[in-house]
Structure formats: structure tokens, C-alpha cells
Design an enzyme around this catalytic site. Sequence first.
Site, PDB file in Angstrom:
ATOM      1  N   ASP A  40      -0.477   3.879 -11.831  1.00 59.20           N
ATOM      2  CA  ASP A  40       0.387   3.626 -10.663  1.00 59.20           C
ATOM      3  C   ASP A  40       0.956   2.208 -10.700  1.00 59.20           C
ATOM      4  O   ASP A  40       1.277   1.635  -9.670  1.00 59.20           O
ATOM      5  CB  ASP A  40      -0.387   3.852  -9.364  1.00 59.20           C
ATOM      6  N   GLU A  41       1.107   1.656 -11.903  1.00 58.40           N
ATOM      7  CA  GLU A  41       1.563   0.275 -12.050  1.00 58.40           C
ATOM      8  C   GLU A  41       2.968   0.232 -12.656  1.00 58.40           C
ATOM      9  O   GLU A  41       3.273   0.950 -13.614  1.00 58.40           O
ATOM     10  CB  GLU A  41       0.592  -0.506 -12.940  1.00 58.40           C
TER      11      GLU A  41
END
Length: 218
Positions: A199-200
Site C-alpha cells: 500500500d506504498e
Amino acid sequence: NAVIISEYRRPDLRIIYVNPAFERITGYLRAEAIGRDPRFLQAADVDQPEIDALRLALKEARECHVVLRSYRSDGTMYWNDVSIAPVRGEDGQLTHYVAVLNDITETRRYQEELALRANYDSLTGLPNRNLLSDRASTAIVRARRYGHGMALVFIDVDNFRVINDSLGYAVGNTILRLVGERLRCCLREVDTVARFGGDEFVLVLGDHEDEKIISSQI
């Protein structure tokens, strides 16, 4: 392999022979090809650098290998791997050219797919770590050269695991795609948003003359 034989002494290297593989690859019957200039296989797509290399080789009467965009009888494009060689008579005079054609469309598509996978995230379509490294390095070099400001922004989606655990990975993947698309819409074309992993996300903001502008954009 498709084979074409053209007679040098005839205008525009008119075709005098094609083999059955030529009919299979191009869709043109033998009767449709005999007597024609081989350039008809490129249709109207004549703005190809490789064509210039081919013309020079013909002018200099030497062997040549090029890859061209060619077109079948139904108009579909295919990547044509072309090797040509001059043929000389016993007196050493040029008489014919022999061209061997290979349809490498599937190979080309596979290579493009590999290149895409190497540089882009399969879920979001955004640049991956590999391409991010290249874009960031380029932005840093440009900032040093031209004295512009630039920034790298690392973004992490808070509590994303809760979404996966409660709503499932399919929903989580959809949200990651939406986040990536919204980030991309907020940036200029010269900027980069990449998926770093999970989720980066990372933003590369370059070519700014004022660091305040960077702060306001972020």
C-alpha cells in the site's frame, strides 16, 4: 519462412517468385504478388527508419537485415523480419535479389510484455520500483543541472490491512488502483507516481523553480 525473388533488371525490383509460405504469412496469393514492387507489403506505412537502411543496401547491392511493419492482405499489421541478399551471375553482374521474411509478431509482443512487466506494476499500471529508480535519478540529475527544485514523496495508506481483512483482497486491490489513479490525476505529466509495494506509493516531483511550489503541490 516466406521467400521472395525479385529481378534486378526489371523496374522497381518486380517480384518473379514467391513460395507457399509467403501466401500463408501475407495472405496474398502468388498471382497477386508476381509482377509487383515488394514495397506493397508496407502499404502506406513508409515512414520507417529501417526502410532507409533497406534502400541504401539495395543501392549498394549488399546484404541487409531489417525489421519492418508490414501488412497482410486484410490490412492487419505484423512485424516482418526481413533478410535480403543480392544474387550475381557467372559474370559477376547483379541479376536478382532474394528476400527471406519471418513473421515475428508473437515474439515481438512477448518481448514488449516482458518489458512492461519489468517496469510497470501489474495491478495499478503505475511504474514499479525499477522504473521509479530511473525516473528519480533523472529528476535528481536535472535538478542539479538546471538548479531546479525537486522532491520525492513517500505515501503509505493507513490501516490498509483492515480493508483486506474485513472486505477481502479484491476490494483492497480496487482501492489501490483508485488511489494510484487519483494520485496520477493530481500530478503533471512530467511528474511520476509509482507503486513502491503493498500500500506504498512514491511521487517524483521535478522541474520546479520554487521549493514553495513543491510544498503547495504536496
